[in-house]
Design an enzyme around this catalytic site. Sequence first.
Site, short mmCIF file in Angstrom:
data_model
loop_
_atom_site.label_atom_id
_atom_site.label_comp_id
_atom_site.label_asym_id
_atom_site.label_seq_id
_atom_site.Cartn_x
_atom_site.Cartn_y
_atom_site.Cartn_z
CG HIS A 200 -2.15 -0.91 0.92
ND1 HIS A 200 -2.98 -1.39 1.89
CD2 HIS A 200 -2.62 -1.41 -0.24
CE1 HIS A 200 -3.92 -2.14 1.34
NE2 HIS A 200 -3.71 -2.17 0.05
NE ARG A 297 -2.39 -13.72 -6.03
CZ ARG A 297 -1.23 -13.78 -6.70
NH1 ARG A 297 -0.71 -12.71 -7.23
NH2 ARG A 297 -0.59 -14.93 -6.82
NE ARG A 333 -6.96 -16.40 -7.42
CZ ARG A 333 -5.74 -16.58 -6.91
NH1 ARG A 333 -4.93 -17.46 -7.46
NH2 ARG A 333 -5.33 -15.87 -5.88
CD GLU A 432 -4.47 -22.75 -7.94
OE1 GLU A 432 -3.47 -22.11 -7.62
OE2 GLU A 432 -5.63 -22.33 -7.78
CG ASN A 455 2.98 -19.32 -6.93
OD1 ASN A 455 3.98 -19.35 -7.65
ND2 ASN A 455 2.28 -18.23 -6.74
CG ASP A 456 -1.42 -23.30 -4.60
OD1 ASP A 456 -0.87 -23.60 -3.52
OD2 ASP A 456 -2.20 -22.33 -4.72
NE ARG A 466 1.95 -20.92 -2.06
CZ ARG A 466 1.04 -20.42 -2.90
NH1 ARG A 466 0.43 -21.21 -3.77
NH2 ARG A 466 0.77 -19.16 -2.90
CB CYS A 503 -1.04 -16.46 -13.41
SG CYS A 503 -2.01 -17.66 -12.50
C1 PEP Z 1 -0.48 -20.07 -7.93
O1 PEP Z 1 -0.82 -20.95 -7.13
O2 PEP Z 1 0.51 -20.18 -8.70
C2 PEP Z 1 -1.21 -18.80 -7.97
C3 PEP Z 1 -0.99 -17.87 -8.90
O3 PEP Z 1 -2.12 -18.60 -7.00
P1 PEP Z 1 -1.73 -18.10 -5.51
O4 PEP Z 1 -0.24 -17.87 -5.48
O5 PEP Z 1 -2.53 -16.88 -5.29
O6 PEP Z 1 -2.12 -19.28 -4.69
MG MG Z 2 -2.72 -20.81 -6.04
#
Ligand code: PEP
Ligand code: MG
Length: 572
Positions: A200, A297, A333, A432, A455-456, A466, A503
């Site tokens: 922010h 998001r 999303r 994911e 990421n997931d 993670r 993403c």
């Molecule tokens: C991901 O899982 O790669 C993703 C973009 O979602 P988040 O990191 O918000 O879980």
């Molecule tokens: Mg995710």
Amino acid sequence: MAGSAARVARMTVLIGRPGAPGVGVGRALLLASAAPLLSAVAAIEDPEVEATKLRGALATAADQLGEIAERITDQAGDEVGAIFVAQSLFARDPGIVEPALEEIAAGASAADAILSVTSLHADRLASVDDEYFRERAADVRDIGRRVAAIIRGDAGTDPWRTDGHPAVLIAPDLDPSIVATLRRELVEGIVLDRGSPTGHATIVARALGIPLVLGVDDATRSVPQDVDVAVDGSTGRVIIEPDAAALHELRDRAPTRPTIAPDNDATHGVSVAANIASAQEAAVAAQAGATGIGLVRTELLFLGRHRPPTVAEQRATYARIIEAAAGRPVVFRTLDVGGDKPASWGTGPVEANPALGVRGVRLGTRQPATLDDQLRALVEAAGAGELRVMLPMVATRDEVEAVRVRLDSIVRAVEVETKVRPKAIQLGIMIEVPAAAVMAGVLADVADFFSIGTNDLVQYTLAADRTNPELADLASPLQPAVLHLIDGVVRAARTRGRHVSVCGEAAGDPLVIPILVGLGVEELSVTTSAIDAVRATLASLDPVACIALAERALAAGSLAEVRRLIAGDPAG
Ligand code: PEP
Ligand code: MG
């Protein structure tokens, strides 16, 4: 200050990350902490007195934040003002007040009590493995420090005594509400050791037009007090004692930073889109030349409140994001809370294993009222325009079909009510969960597009949390197992003409990008501050070499082998 200036014999350039665009030149003003309002610790008085002090300070902080919200809304619009409306509400939240009063009853001073309660709350947010939640922790600390400063009688003192000279503030980090009170005519720029591109404080600096560079290692130790400093918030450069030629070059460029036209030829047909959470960021993404918004998001709107936002609130925010994206496609999303992203209203019973629990689309199908409200707000915000909806944590075809039924019926209802025929709303999914990757061929029949959330996907494929640093090496997107899943998803998408994007963080990693391109990913959606760098990485690639690299990586038997291939070791 000739003494400290002498430490810099000649012009020195420090490199950080672009935060807020623009160029500023001023005298370095070093601030020791994120909250320069704080000073000495007060003695503890009677608990009753401390409780009264706390209540009074919370009320004052809420009023101050309310005033900041009004002023910033006038200067920069509702979206940025909302940051301080939320802070002001939080200062009155019983969830903060009650525990702080308990600490006072147990012997703490009012200032220590509020600092300890807000710090605990912030730590909880910061431990969530999601950039968005980590950044909201900064807001909570900000409030705690403001209230403590009021209790200690520090509030109202001007921490940036510039003597009327335009200053460049050099600080480890800055609280958002501190940035909000800076006077643009006295502050030419901000340089932070740390900072966050989507935090922010950065968003407020952008909104106020104050150039900001973040992530400059040790800026507070490298820049002597009072020397001249030039800040280029568009490129991330900080020049200590700039010479005339450097100033000339900076100023020449400063007034015009034209929107970069998306140029997919230069990036070998791969689009660079943005991951955002607010209209402000959508505008920054458009300015930086993103071809679209690959991931909104929507959690931002749902955090730190006791109940989900209303349809009207959501519709207004989504409409602003669409407007800020200026005609570019936007992928919203649906709410991705649960698991490592806890919401503050009742999302269900405590789970033994939240990472594998009721989260993402699973929560949506179990709490359809919240999902329906969000879908309705999205459909209404789209009006006759285009909009894409994306579901998080999809594991099965049934989940997509169930949401599509709801979406279709909401589209029909809105059409009847408004007499406006919405454009077909595309419904896509995040890939994911390994099950979704394996079943991508089946899912391509029911989903309009895919976005791979690495990421997931990495976490669930390697069964490696993670958030656990011990497992950082195991949890790599370059693991051959992950590359095989991505390869399968891209093939399935291509066979059925579905668009496929990445993403997760991997999309912005220069070591992973060549392999993603070689596997045939069509879009990389990254945090706004990485857009330029990702475009530059793409432009430097040879697409044929990327395909060869990806093939060899798929044949590799280990992460180490893939890394050697990337490093150009022919032995692999
Ligand atoms: C991901 O899982 O790669 C993703 C973009 O979602 P988040 O990191 O918000 O879980
Ligand atoms: Mg995710």
